[in-house]
Design a protein around this motif. Structure first.
Motif, PDB file in Angstrom:
ATOM      1  N   SER A 103       0.834  -1.208   0.000  1.00 46.04           N
ATOM      2  CA  SER A 103       0.000   0.000   0.000  1.00 46.04           C
ATOM      3  C   SER A 103       0.864   1.252   0.000  1.00 46.04           C
ATOM      4  O   SER A 103       2.021   1.237   0.411  1.00 46.04           O
ATOM      5  CB  SER A 103      -0.936   0.015   1.214  1.00 46.04           C
ATOM      6  OG  SER A 103      -0.190  -0.008   2.416  1.00 46.04           O
ATOM      7  N   PHE A 105       0.373   5.726  -1.588  1.00 44.91           N
ATOM      8  CA  PHE A 105      -0.556   6.748  -2.059  1.00 44.91           C
ATOM      9  C   PHE A 105      -0.452   6.850  -3.578  1.00 44.91           C
ATOM     10  O   PHE A 105       0.586   6.537  -4.169  1.00 44.91           O
ATOM     11  CB  PHE A 105      -0.275   8.104  -1.410  1.00 44.91           C
ATOM     12  CG  PHE A 105       1.101   8.636  -1.700  1.00 44.91           C
ATOM     13  CD1 PHE A 105       1.332   9.422  -2.821  1.00 44.91           C
ATOM     14  CD2 PHE A 105       2.158   8.368  -0.850  1.00 44.91           C
ATOM     15  CE1 PHE A 105       2.596   9.914  -3.091  1.00 44.91           C
ATOM     16  CE2 PHE A 105       3.424   8.863  -1.121  1.00 44.91           C
ATOM     17  CZ  PHE A 105       3.655   9.633  -2.240  1.00 44.91           C
ATOM     18  N   SER A 121      -5.875  11.346   1.216  1.00 40.23           N
ATOM     19  CA  SER A 121      -6.532  10.036   1.211  1.00 40.23           C
ATOM     20  C   SER A 121      -6.442   9.372  -0.152  1.00 40.23           C
ATOM     21  O   SER A 121      -7.293   8.564  -0.517  1.00 40.23           O
ATOM     22  CB  SER A 121      -8.007  10.188   1.622  1.00 40.23           C
ATOM     23  OG  SER A 121      -8.110  10.786   2.883  1.00 40.23           O
ATOM     24  N   THR A 122      -5.435   9.730  -0.925  1.00 42.67           N
ATOM     25  CA  THR A 122      -5.236   9.103  -2.233  1.00 42.67           C
ATOM     26  C   THR A 122      -4.498   7.785  -2.012  1.00 42.67           C
ATOM     27  O   THR A 122      -3.312   7.767  -1.736  1.00 42.67           O
ATOM     28  CB  THR A 122      -4.420  10.023  -3.155  1.00 42.67           C
ATOM     29  OG1 THR A 122      -3.224  10.416  -2.467  1.00 42.67           O
ATOM     30  CG2 THR A 122      -5.211  11.262  -3.495  1.00 42.67           C
ATOM     31  N   THR A 123      -5.202   6.689  -2.155  1.00 45.54           N
ATOM     32  CA  THR A 123      -4.678   5.379  -1.758  1.00 45.54           C
ATOM     33  C   THR A 123      -4.298   4.551  -2.968  1.00 45.54           C
ATOM     34  O   THR A 123      -5.019   4.519  -3.961  1.00 45.54           O
ATOM     35  CB  THR A 123      -5.736   4.618  -0.933  1.00 45.54           C
ATOM     36  OG1 THR A 123      -6.183   5.450   0.122  1.00 45.54           O
ATOM     37  CG2 THR A 123      -5.168   3.333  -0.382  1.00 45.54           C
ATOM     38  N   THR A 125      -2.796   0.492  -3.891  1.00 47.80           N
ATOM     39  CA  THR A 125      -2.600  -0.844  -3.326  1.00 47.80           C
ATOM     40  C   THR A 125      -2.420  -1.845  -4.452  1.00 47.80           C
ATOM     41  O   THR A 125      -2.459  -1.483  -5.634  1.00 47.80           O
ATOM     42  CB  THR A 125      -3.802  -1.233  -2.429  1.00 47.80           C
ATOM     43  OG1 THR A 125      -3.490  -2.437  -1.727  1.00 47.80           O
ATOM     44  CG2 THR A 125      -5.068  -1.443  -3.255  1.00 47.80           C
ATOM     45  N   ASP A 191     -13.083   0.990   2.110  1.00 47.25           N
ATOM     46  CA  ASP A 191     -11.966   1.702   2.737  1.00 47.25           C
ATOM     47  C   ASP A 191     -12.471   3.057   3.238  1.00 47.25           C
ATOM     48  O   ASP A 191     -12.981   3.862   2.471  1.00 47.25           O
ATOM     49  CB  ASP A 191     -10.848   1.909   1.712  1.00 47.25           C
ATOM     50  CG  ASP A 191      -9.566   2.424   2.354  1.00 47.25           C
ATOM     51  OD1 ASP A 191      -9.666   3.240   3.286  1.00 47.25           O
ATOM     52  OD2 ASP A 191      -8.474   2.025   1.904  1.00 47.25           O
ATOM     53  N   ARG A 193     -10.932   5.677   4.027  1.00 53.88           N
ATOM     54  CA  ARG A 193     -10.249   6.821   3.397  1.00 53.88           C
ATOM     55  C   ARG A 193     -10.917   7.206   2.081  1.00 53.88           C
ATOM     56  O   ARG A 193     -11.017   8.389   1.753  1.00 53.88           O
ATOM     57  CB  ARG A 193      -8.778   6.477   3.167  1.00 53.88           C
ATOM     58  CG  ARG A 193      -7.965   6.340   4.436  1.00 53.88           C
ATOM     59  CD  ARG A 193      -6.586   5.776   4.163  1.00 53.88           C
ATOM     60  NE  ARG A 193      -6.659   4.411   3.651  1.00 53.88           N
ATOM     61  CZ  ARG A 193      -5.598   3.668   3.362  1.00 53.88           C
ATOM     62  NH1 ARG A 193      -4.380   4.164   3.506  1.00 53.88           N
ATOM     63  NH2 ARG A 193      -5.735   2.432   2.909  1.00 53.88           N
ATOM     64  N   GLY A 198     -11.442  10.291  -0.523  1.00 53.72           N
ATOM     65  CA  GLY A 198     -10.194   9.958  -1.199  1.00 53.72           C
ATOM     66  C   GLY A 198     -10.423   9.144  -2.457  1.00 53.72           C
ATOM     67  O   GLY A 198     -11.520   9.140  -3.028  1.00 53.72           O
ATOM     68  N   LEU A 200      -8.976   5.362  -4.719  1.00 51.03           N
ATOM     69  CA  LEU A 200      -8.252   4.099  -4.656  1.00 51.03           C
ATOM     70  C   LEU A 200      -7.799   3.708  -6.054  1.00 51.03           C
ATOM     71  O   LEU A 200      -8.611   3.666  -6.984  1.00 51.03           O
ATOM     72  CB  LEU A 200      -9.146   2.995  -4.081  1.00 51.03           C
ATOM     73  CG  LEU A 200      -8.533   1.588  -4.107  1.00 51.03           C
ATOM     74  CD1 LEU A 200      -7.392   1.481  -3.106  1.00 51.03           C
ATOM     75  CD2 LEU A 200      -9.587   0.521  -3.817  1.00 51.03           C
ATOM     76  N   TYR A 212       6.139   1.242  -4.457  1.00 49.95           N
ATOM     77  CA  TYR A 212       6.078   1.577  -3.040  1.00 49.95           C
ATOM     78  C   TYR A 212       7.178   0.977  -2.174  1.00 49.95           C
ATOM     79  O   TYR A 212       7.561   1.567  -1.168  1.00 49.95           O
ATOM     80  CB  TYR A 212       4.720   1.153  -2.461  1.00 49.95           C
ATOM     81  CG  TYR A 212       3.559   1.839  -3.126  1.00 49.95           C
ATOM     82  CD1 TYR A 212       3.501   3.226  -3.222  1.00 49.95           C
ATOM     83  CD2 TYR A 212       2.514   1.115  -3.692  1.00 49.95           C
ATOM     84  CE1 TYR A 212       2.433   3.857  -3.848  1.00 49.95           C
ATOM     85  CE2 TYR A 212       1.442   1.739  -4.302  1.00 49.95           C
ATOM     86  CZ  TYR A 212       1.414   3.120  -4.379  1.00 49.95           C
ATOM     87  OH  TYR A 212       0.368   3.755  -4.996  1.00 49.95           O
TER      88      TYR A 212
END
Length: 853
Positions: A103, A105, A121-123, A125, A191, A193, A198, A200, A212
């Motif tokens: 994970s 951003f 909150s820019t996620t 994964t 999620d 966030r 945000g 995902l 990452y």
């Protein structure tokens, strides 16, 4: 006596209406807050529980450090979670599946290049497909999951906001240049966030690891248990599988869900506490209205109460009779407030998830027994408490004296005692404000402001005459006899005027304080940027993560750039005691061209000499002087010796230790801690230079290129956003205060109906009567507004002094437009509050009014 209390409540329904509304609104605020936060917490808990439904055990790598995070290259040197680790865990007897998780951003750009969602909150994964080709964490809404480095999947809300469909090209970025990826699918996610605004972005596992961490590395592993396997037994087995004990953090899914619930409860409790503070302010304002109403009712029923005393009623019975009336009013208002609060919570939930698009989780309204009990107890307690003093005054009415007079004037002794108490509170509050401002103690300032406000409230009867007298010349000149009569009516009963005005004073005081502090902070921030920075632009990540190491080189090649400096955060350990300190490394040759460095001791060219600059206050706290030497260990393990070459004044960019990047940078991990890049252009801050810097950073939506105007605008938006929320929350107390003015004027008209009839009989026309009532209301409201503005300015001055240590250039700034608006708003409130009472007074039957008692 209790039957008498019930009869009095039913007989005075209209006169008690505004009091009931004041209690109802305050109780509705309390009930609405509790129902809304309980509902939100329940929905969040349910959503959080879904995240762990199929997870028995989770393994987290505490030492894994993602790229772009503020770690300074100091990750743990222990073992890492790798594919071999995942396979070993998946092979355990009780494990059904082990899913490696990565994970970080990831910013998603819309078709115009702007960031979608909140930068914090820019996620990002990894998408881990199972045997059926899907990832159970992210159910597919459309398309499929990503499989190669050129593909990405987005959550449905982000795709909808950006107008993307499966097959479109999406611009995605982390902390470097933008990647153009093919959208292969859209996903559902719970999620929090993403729900909070945000986004995902899901990549294939190899791409996520490359972005990452490192190839083959995970920062977590989620383990699903086989049917019938106990999660605690599986947790023990997972822990035993590691060659080094305690090398990773291992928890059961149940434990993580419980911890998540605890955090949700803490967050919603903090939100509830803040909202309840404002509800308490509304109820506090209501106390003035309730006390004023019962005082006026008792004054109007003086003969009735005297007769009850004469036929044998004791003082205790009179007191309990009045309190019983308050109890009935409070109970009725509290029940209405509880119902209204439930409606407020339902409306707020619909509003936030509708027009405001807050993306809060949906769930049924939660009406806890504690909410019902608290609402009823608070409403009744506030009403009875506010009616206590009027009930005592009622019990002290002498039967014979009361029968000969419609209203008993306050004794000189009682007024003297009141003024002495008020002076003591005001003096103590003023001393507390001065002491708090001198010591920068927020708690002392808060206590002083509270004591000063109480003192002023107690003294308002004394203050009302001289303050209202200021309006007398203008009233006589502009409005003649009605203006003179209005002035006399306003000061006739100082206690009543004071109680009515004080309700409005509370709201004006708080709003003025917020406005003055906000204006002062905004101005100080503007000054700080203008005085501290010589650079035209600062390039940094909008989510406060670290820039990619390539960014500095890209900016250096940009046209029109004449000077630039990196600002890199590098942790070093003191050789003597092992304590960690942070150095800000900069380009020694250009730093003084980009930042205003004011040397107070030592050499001005200390950086060029390979020495440190130390902010003066930092040096004092850490006992450093010019010539002090720090023996340190760098992130790469090598040791060095750093000497302090100069002490400088602290500013927004220099608040610790500044080191030459050529000396410190080589010992930090590549690109570690690259906080920002300061840039100066040949022609200053021009649109062309700004666009060139954007282009140089690859058009990354997460990278901000900000000049003085941008930073000022961002600061003002943040301050105004907070102020607007506060204004909205304080609006309820202002509404309650308006009800108080309406109530006082309406009851005053009823009380003076014979007098109004006599005025009409001797020639004052209906317009004059209405004008008299409106002007009286106007003066009372202005009195409350003026006192509130003055109290707010004094409180804001002390508050500003408490933050002077952290914001050096802050001074008291009085926003004339806002302050003028508050006074005008107070006047408008006074005029609007008098519309109905003035209309009623003007239409009063002359003969009926004269004959009334």
């Amino acid at each position: 006596m209790y039957r008498t209390a019930l009869r009095n409540v039913l007989a005075h329904k209209a006169r008690l209406l505004m009091t009931t509304l004041a209690v109802l609104l305050g109780t509705a605020f309390v009930a609405g807050t509790m129902v809304f936060t309980d509902t939100l917490a329940s929905a969040w808990r349910a959503q959080s529980a879904q995240s762990y439904t199929d997870i028995a055990v989770t393994v987290s790598d505490r030492g894994a450090v993602g790229k772009g995070y503020d770690h300074g290259g100091k990750g743990s040197d222990g073992p890492r979670l790798t594919e071999d680790t995942r396979k070993a865990i998946a092979a355990l007897p009780g494990a059904a599946e082990a899913r490696g998780v990565v994970s970080g951003f990831a910013g998603i750009a819309d078709r115009k290049g702007a960031l979608i969602g909140d930068g914090f909150s820019t996620t990002g994964t990894n998408y881990v497909p199972g045997a059926d080709g899907t990832d159970p964490r992210f159910p597919l809404a459309d398309g499929r999951g990503p499989r190669t480095s050129g593909e990405v999947a987005l959550d449905t809300r982000t795709a909808e906001k950006g107008g993307f469909k499966v097959g479109d090209t999406v611009r995605v970025a982390v902390n470097g240049p933008v990647m153009e990826l093919k959208l292969t699918g859209t996903l559902h996610t719970n999620d929090p966030r993403v729900d909070a605004g945000g986004s995902l972005a899901a990549f294939d596992t190899a791409t996520a690891q490359q972005l990452y961490l490192s190839p083959g590395q995970y920062d977590g592993i989620d383990v699903k248990a086989k049917s019938g396997t106990d999660d605690t037994a599986l947790l023990a087995a997972v822990q035993k599988s590691f060659p080094e004990p305690n090398s990773f953090e291992v928890n059961t899914g149940r434990a993580l869900a419980a911890e998540q619930e605890r955090r949700i409860d803490e967050n919603t409790k903090a939100m509830s506490t803040m909202l309840l503070v404002f509800a308490g302010i509304s109820l506090f304002v209501g106390i003035f209205i309730i006390a004023n109403t019962f005082t006026m009712l008792i004054a109007q029923r003086t003969k009735e109460l005297a007769l009850l005393r004469a036929v044998g009623a004791s003082r205790k019975q009179i007191t309990l009779s009045v309190l019983a009336e308050a109890l009935l009013v409070g109970l009725a208002a509290s029940i209405g407030g509880l119902i209204g609060g439930i409606g407020i919570a339902a409306g707020l939930q619909a509003l936030l998830n509708g027009p405001w698009d807050a993306n809060l989780p949906d769930g049924p309204l939660v009406i806890a027994p504690s909410t019902v009990i608290a609402s009823l107890v608070v409403g009744v307690a506030v009403t009875v408490l506010a009616a206590w003093l009027p009930s005592l005054r009622a019990s002290r009415i002498a039967p014979v004296a009361a029968m000969s007079s419609g209203e008993q004037p306050a004794t000189q002794k009682s007024l003297l005692v009141r003024n002495i108490i008020g002076l003591l509170f005001a003096a103590g509050g003023a001393l507390g404000l001065v002491a708090g401002a001198a010591s920068e103690s927020v708690n002392l300032v808060g206590a002083g402001a509270g004591a000063l406000m109480i003192g002023v409230f107690v003294l308002t009867p004394l203050l009302s005459r001289p303050v209202i007298a200021l309006f007398a010349p203008a009233l006589r000149k502009l409005f003649g006899t009605p203006g003179k009569l209005a002035r006399e009516n306003a000061v006739r009963n100082p206690r009543r005027t004071a109680a009515t005005a004080s309700a409005l004073t509370i709201g004006v005081t708080l709003i003025t304080t917020l406005s003055v502090v906000g204006a002062s902070v905004s101005k100080a921030a503007d000054r700080a940027f203008a005085s501290d920075l010589k650079a035209d632009y600062a390039v940094a990540m909008d989510n406060y993560s670290m820039l990619s190491p390539e960014v500095a080189g890209q900016i250096a090649k940009t046209a029109w750039v004449t000077a630039m400096s990196v600002m890199r955060q590098v942790p070093v350990e003191a050789v003597a005691d092992g304590d960690t300190s942070w150095l800000t490394s900069v380009d020694a040759a250009t730093f003084d061209r980009l930042v205003d460095v004011k040397v107070t001791a030592g050499a001005a060219d200390a950086l060029q000499q390979g020495k440190l600059l130390a902010a003066k206050d930092y040096a004092e706290r850490n006992h450093l002087t010019v010539g002090s030497t720090l023996d340190v260990t760098y992130p790469d393990g090598t040791r060095g010796s750093l000497a302090v070459g100069a002490l400088v004044e602290r500013n927004s960019e220099v608040n610790g230790l500044i080191a030459p990047d050529r000396l410190v940078g080589p010992h930090a991990a590549a690109g570690s801690g690259l906080q920002k890049v300061l840039v100066k252009g040949a022609d200053g801050a021009t649109p062309a230079l700004k666009q060139a810097l954007r282009d140089a950073t690859g058009g990354n939506p997460l990278i901000g290129v900000k000049g003085e105007k941008d930073i000022k605008a961002e600061t003002n938006r943040a301050i105004n956003g907070v102020l607007n929320v506060m204004y909205g929350l304080l609006g309820m107390s202002v509404i309650v205060a308006i009800l108080g003015v309406v109530n006082t004027m309406a009851m005053s008209v009823f009380e003076r109906r014979r007098e109004i009839g006599m005025l009409r009989a001797i020639g004052l026309d209906r317009r004059g009567v209405g004008r008299m009532v409106r002007l009286e209301s106007l003066m009372i409201a202005l009195f409350g507004g003026v006192v509130g503005v003055l109290l707010g300015i004094v409180t804001a001055w002390a508050t500003v002094r408490t933050i002077a240590g952290s914001l050096k250039s802050i001074t008291l700034v009085l926003p004339p437009v806002q302050i003028g608006f508050f006074l005008v708003a107070a006047a408008v409130i006074g005029l609007l509050a008098a519309v109905w009472p003035a209309r009623r007074a003007a239409r009063m039957d002359i003969l009926g009014a004269i004959k009334s008692e």
